[in-house]
Motif scaffolding. Structure first.
Motif, PDB file in Angstrom:
ATOM      1  N   LYS A 277      -0.440   4.765  -8.347  1.00 42.98           N
ATOM      2  CA  LYS A 277      -1.609   4.026  -8.810  1.00 42.98           C
ATOM      3  C   LYS A 277      -2.816   4.187  -7.885  1.00 42.98           C
ATOM      4  N   MET A 278      -2.623   4.847  -6.751  1.00 41.40           N
ATOM      5  CA  MET A 278      -3.678   4.889  -5.746  1.00 41.40           C
ATOM      6  C   MET A 278      -4.781   5.879  -6.103  1.00 41.40           C
ATOM      7  N   TRP A 279      -4.417   6.969  -6.770  1.00 41.86           N
ATOM      8  CA  TRP A 279      -5.407   8.002  -7.082  1.00 41.86           C
ATOM      9  C   TRP A 279      -5.951   7.769  -8.483  1.00 41.86           C
TER      10      TRP A 279
ATOM     11  N   LYS B  40     -11.831   7.751  -7.310  1.00 43.24           N
ATOM     12  CA  LYS B  40     -11.620   8.277  -5.962  1.00 43.24           C
ATOM     13  C   LYS B  40     -11.789   9.797  -5.925  1.00 43.24           C
TER      14      LYS B  40
ATOM     15  N   PHE C 145      -6.517  -1.925  -0.732  1.00 41.33           N
ATOM     16  CA  PHE C 145      -5.452  -1.127  -0.138  1.00 41.33           C
ATOM     17  C   PHE C 145      -4.154  -1.922  -0.231  1.00 41.33           C
ATOM     18  N   GLY C 146      -3.411  -1.697  -1.329  1.00 41.79           N
ATOM     19  CA  GLY C 146      -2.180  -2.450  -1.518  1.00 41.79           C
ATOM     20  C   GLY C 146      -2.477  -3.912  -1.727  1.00 41.79           C
TER      21      GLY C 146
ATOM     22  N   THR D 208       0.342   8.456  -1.749  1.00 35.10           N
ATOM     23  CA  THR D 208       0.667   7.122  -1.237  1.00 35.10           C
ATOM     24  C   THR D 208       1.267   6.236  -2.315  1.00 35.10           C
ATOM     25  N   SER D 209       0.739   6.365  -3.525  1.00 29.37           N
ATOM     26  CA  SER D 209       1.215   5.549  -4.644  1.00 29.37           C
ATOM     27  C   SER D 209       0.725   6.186  -5.932  1.00 29.37           C
TER      28      SER D 209
ATOM     29  N   PHE E 294       0.836  -1.205   0.000  1.00 27.61           N
ATOM     30  CA  PHE E 294       0.000   0.000   0.000  1.00 27.61           C
ATOM     31  C   PHE E 294       0.865   1.247   0.000  1.00 27.61           C
TER      32      PHE E 294
ATOM     33  N   ILE F 216      -3.952  10.491  -0.211  1.00 27.64           N
ATOM     34  CA  ILE F 216      -4.192   9.299  -1.036  1.00 27.64           C
ATOM     35  C   ILE F 216      -3.318   9.333  -2.283  1.00 27.64           C
TER      36      ILE F 216
END
Length: 879
Positions: A589-591, A595, A835-836, A586-587, A448, A583
């Motif tokens: 790819k996370m956003w 979202k 989450f991860g 964090t990564s 994550f 968010i």
């Protein structure tokens, strides 16, 4: 030229049986040496000594093989080149050799050399080799990578004539003068850094080639060798290019990285240079890093790597600049502020004794840097002066109010985020805020968090700077509109700086971080209300994300609770921007667009609740009517008659007017005009024109297994599902909406193509559809845990809530949907969150008769899910 295998040489008859015996003995000897060195490694023997011992052992075997194959006086010379030439032979390092000989000699001894290299391979010494004359070396060295290998040539079997001949062939007068070589290697270094995102703070960093890795140190050594003829970086101290403290630091951090690389080769049993998840835990244990209450052993090991890489980058930046000055000279300084000038674009303190042990002078430097355009960086001598004082920089708690006000002025001034990033990279921020130093280089062993805590914090601040720019950004649809409402933007920066600062201490990092933030703000003279706002943001920084991703934000009760927590519009604005920045930081790819819209929906719903008041929320019937009126007006503008609009409304569930936004309802209502009663409608559209996120709407007569059929088809098409809204319509119909993004390389984001795929699947026998089977990604294999299954009563009467937490993997949701279908259960609603390496999904379920699950059916479902999701089951095994 590279020799090809040939028959025995006339002057060195091949002894096949003898060669085979020698190779077997040599292989056994090398294995014994490696085993002995492995034990000494585990006993924490000096890694430089281990490298030297392995190099010497290999030297001896190669010389023996040479003497066995090559007759004396043959006119051939043998050199170790590259890393082997440096005497830096790790357990699985390449063995690079150069045979120097004139062309006619090469041809005469082709068979001899073929026998030699075959013998080395048989002995477990897979040598890479080149056979060249001196003239051929001149030609090959036109490639600076070849020259780099040759300048470190070390004679194994070579007389003085051969050594001088090679030296003449690669002399700067013939190839690559020092300045040109320096520029080429610097460009190569920068390009290499860019391949790794210009950061060492990756989950699986490359010890050798990544930024701050061993290759950076090698590059400095090559530059020094070519420019000044010194074979050791320590020699640069005497030349005035390197301080004693800098040389000591480079030597210390090199040993850290060399030890990691040595151990990694032992663990991987191959020439692996990346600290991959496959090896991290094993290597940490082998190096003696143990778990404790605050950190895993692997996290301690990785933090040591990240910190070493940071120091190497910091010093190498200064040394590269000094090399540049050596070649190009100093330029006339250009004054840019009291006590500071630009020298060749680098910011320099005019006083050679700066900063005189005074933190005020350091803050003045950063203030000047922030207001000066086109600064290439910090001048090397000024950076060195800063580094020498680093350990003496006091913490914020140990200075007077005027110094703390200087720091706050930096936060309120221009380019505040750039200033914080510079202070962090140069080590100043960790001295000023000791808690920040504690999380510098700290990684979390999961998928994550792809950055270290300090790097993540800087990414969060960088996102805030993007919001502050005032430019609309497709990634953050409303952030640029919310930012101008902030009373004091520096309060958001402080919240971003402290939101993760307590990671790794044990306990709730949000609560502990809020304590730190409160102390810091109070010490820096912030008002009581501003201090409490920053502390509240740190303590609640995960709340908006959790609410949006794990709860139903179309439920008035959810919005009411969240609005009650926030309390006012001011806090909502700050928390929204902090959540988006967190968010997205964090990564990479996370956003995503989903979202972005999810948080925007929660923001607007909460803002409305705060505006209307928390005491008397709008009754659901009034909310439905208000939504109908809004949708009716928009459909009129599209040219639809009232009679058509009302007919569409009667075909839509009342709940949809509560759960969906007006523009979604307009899209659905208009789409329904296309079909006849009893038909199936599949519509797909982009959520925003710029994104690859898609919204999928399916309206059809209800059939058992419809949810599973849609989920499995989306999975087979390569799409990941972020949210599913499953509603029952009039006349036993379904209104299912899915928000998806491409998750596989074969998903192209084409809405029309996905529509066609879904229509074809739903037109057939949906009960024969099965989940696809795909190979689990390598990284996920190292983060397995037992799935957790929990059943709860639903706020919707007649439903059972299934909460599922399980290791993520390709096709997970399709497998779960398949189990639900096999258990003859209906999915009434679903919330999908990943989450991860963790999937945290929630389903609202009923049986075939729309009743809640019984204890018996819940147990049967639990058993079936465990059989499907057990970490010991390999993907592809039958369930």
């Amino acid at each position: 030229m590279t020799p090809q295998p040939a028959g025995p040489s006339l002057d060195t008859p091949a002894d096949s049986a003898g060669d085979a015996q020698w190779a077997a003995d040599a292989r056994q000897s090398l294995a014994h040496t490696d085993a002995r060195l492995g034990k000494r490694f585990e006993q924490a023997d000096n890694v430089e000594r281990l490298l030297g011992l392995r190099t010497r052992a290999v030297d001896q075997l190669i010389i023996e093989a040479w003497q066995r194959c090559v007759p004396a006086g043959a006119g051939l010379a043998l050199f170790a080149v590259g890393g082997y030439g440096r005497g830096e032979l790790f357990p699985r390092s390449d063995i690079d050799l150069l045979v120097l000989a004139e062309s006619d000699v090469q041809q005469r001894h082709e068979a001899t050399l073929a026998r030699l290299f075959a013998l080395l391979w048989d002995a477990g010494l897979p040598a890479s080799h080149a056979v060249r004359s001196a003239a051929q070396c001149v030609h090959a060295a036109a490639d600076q990578t070849v020259l780099t290998a040759l300048i470190e040539a070390r004679p194994l079997v070579a007389d003085a004539t051969a050594q001088h001949g090679l030296a003449r062939a690669i002399a700067p007068s013939l190839v690559w003068p020092p300045r040109e070589y320096f520029l080429a290697k610097r460009e190569e270094l920068l390009a290499r850094h860019q391949r790794f995102g210009d950061t060492a703070d990756n989950l699986e960093p490359d010890i050798k080639d990544g930024p701050g890795g061993l290759r950076d140190l090698n590059t400095l050594g090559w530059m020094a060798l070519r420019a000044f003829g010194v074979s050791n970086i320590d020699a640069l101290v005497g030349l005035g290019h390197l301080g004693l403290d800098e040389a000591a630091a480079l030597k210390r951090e090199r040993q850290v990285l060399a030890r990691l690389r040595f151990g990694l080769h032992l663990v991987a049993q191959r020439p692996e240079e990346r600290l991959r998840f496959d090896y991290q835990k094993t290597l940490a244990a082998r190096m003696g890093f143990g778990d404790d209450a605050e950190s895993l052993g692997v996290e301690k090991m990785m933090q040591g790597f990240y910190r070493s890489a940071t120091v190497i980058r910091r010093i190498s930046d200064r040394l590269l600049q000094r090399f540049e000055e050596q070649f190009d000279g100093e330029a006339t300084p250009q004054a840019v502020g009291a006590g500071f000038s630009l020298r060749r674009g680098y910011l320099s303190a005019d006083d050679p004794m700066w900063p005189h042990g005074d933190i005020r002078s350091i803050f003045a430097l950063f203030a000047c840097w922030a207001r000066t355009n086109d600064v290439r960086g910090l001048h090397s001598m000024t950076a060195r002066g800063l580094a020498e004082m680093l350990d003496e920089i006091p913490a914020y708690s140990a200075v007077d109010d005027s110094v703390r006000e200087q720091f706050m002025a930096l936060l309120r001034g221009p380019r505040a985020v750039d200033t914080l990033a510079r202070m962090a990279r140069l080590g100043v921020l960790g001295q000023w805020i000791p808690a920040f130093a504690a999380v510098s280089g700290r990684m979390q062993f999961d998928l994550f968090h792809v950055y270290t805590v300090d790097q993540h914090t800087l990414m969060v601040l960088r996102n805030m700077a993007l919001f502050a720019s005032g430019r609309a950004d497709e990634c953050f649809s409303i952030a640029h509109e919310v930012w101008p409402r902030l009373r004091k933007p520096e309060l958001l920066l402080l919240a971003g700086l402290f939101h993760d600062i307590a990671k790794g201490r044990g306990g709730d990092h949000s609560e502990l971080g809020a304590v730190d933030a409160r102390e810091f703000c109070s010490a820096h003279g912030l008002s009581g209300s501003d201090t409490e706002l920053v502390a509240w943001l740190v303590e609640q920084h995960l709340r908006m994300s959790i609410t949006a991703q794990k709860q139903d934000i179309t439920d008035p009760e959810v919005i009411h609770r969240f609005a009650g927590l926030v309390g006012d519009r001011d806090r909502l604005d700050y928390l929204y921007l902090l959540t988006c920045a967190d968010i997205a930081g964090t990564s990479p790819k996370m956003w995503n667009a989903w979202k972005d819209r999810l948080l925007a929906d929660l923001y607007f719903a909460t803002r409305r609740a705060l505006r209307e008041g928390l005491e008397h929320p709008l009754p659901e019937a009034e909310r439905v009517q208000e939504a109908r009126d809004n949708v009716r007006e928009q459909m009129r503008l599209l040219g639809h008659a009232d009679a058509v609009i009302e007919r569409q409304f009667t075909a839509m569930p009342d709940e949809s007017f509560v759960r969906f936004r007006p523009e979604q309802l307009v899209w659905q209502a208009a789409s329904l005009i296309e079909i006849r009663k009893g038909g199936t409608l599949v519509k797909v559209r982009r959520i925003t024109p710029e994104s690859d996120a898609l919204e999928v709407f399916v309206h059809s007569p209800d059939r058992d297994g419809m949810f599973a059929a849609i989920v499995m088809t989306l999975d087979r098409a390569g799409y990941g599902i972020h949210r599913a809204r499953v509603l029952d319509g009039p006349d036993d119909t379904i209104f299912d909406t899915f928000e998806v993004t491409p998750a596989g390389s074969f998903a192209d984001g084409d809405a029309a193509r996905l529509e066609a795929v879904l229509r074809k699947a739903l037109a057939g026998n949906i009960l024969i559809l099965r989940p696809s089977r795909r190979v689990m990604p390598r990284q996920l294999k190292h983060f397995r845990f037992a799935p957790r299954i929990e059943f709860l009563e639903s706020s919707h009467q007649g439903r059972t809530v299934l909460n599922l937490v399980a290791p993520d993997r390709p096709g997970l949701l399709a497998d779960v949907a398949h189990v639900l279908r096999d258990q003859r259960l209906r999915v009434q609603d679903a919330r999908i969150a990943t989450f991860g390496e963790r999937a945290e999904d929630q389903f609202q379920l009923t049986d075939r008769h729309d009743h809640p699950l019984t204890e018996t059916s819940m147990q049967a479902l639990r058993d079936a899910l465990l059989a499907c999701l057990d970490p010991d089951n390999k993907p592809g095994d039958p369930h």
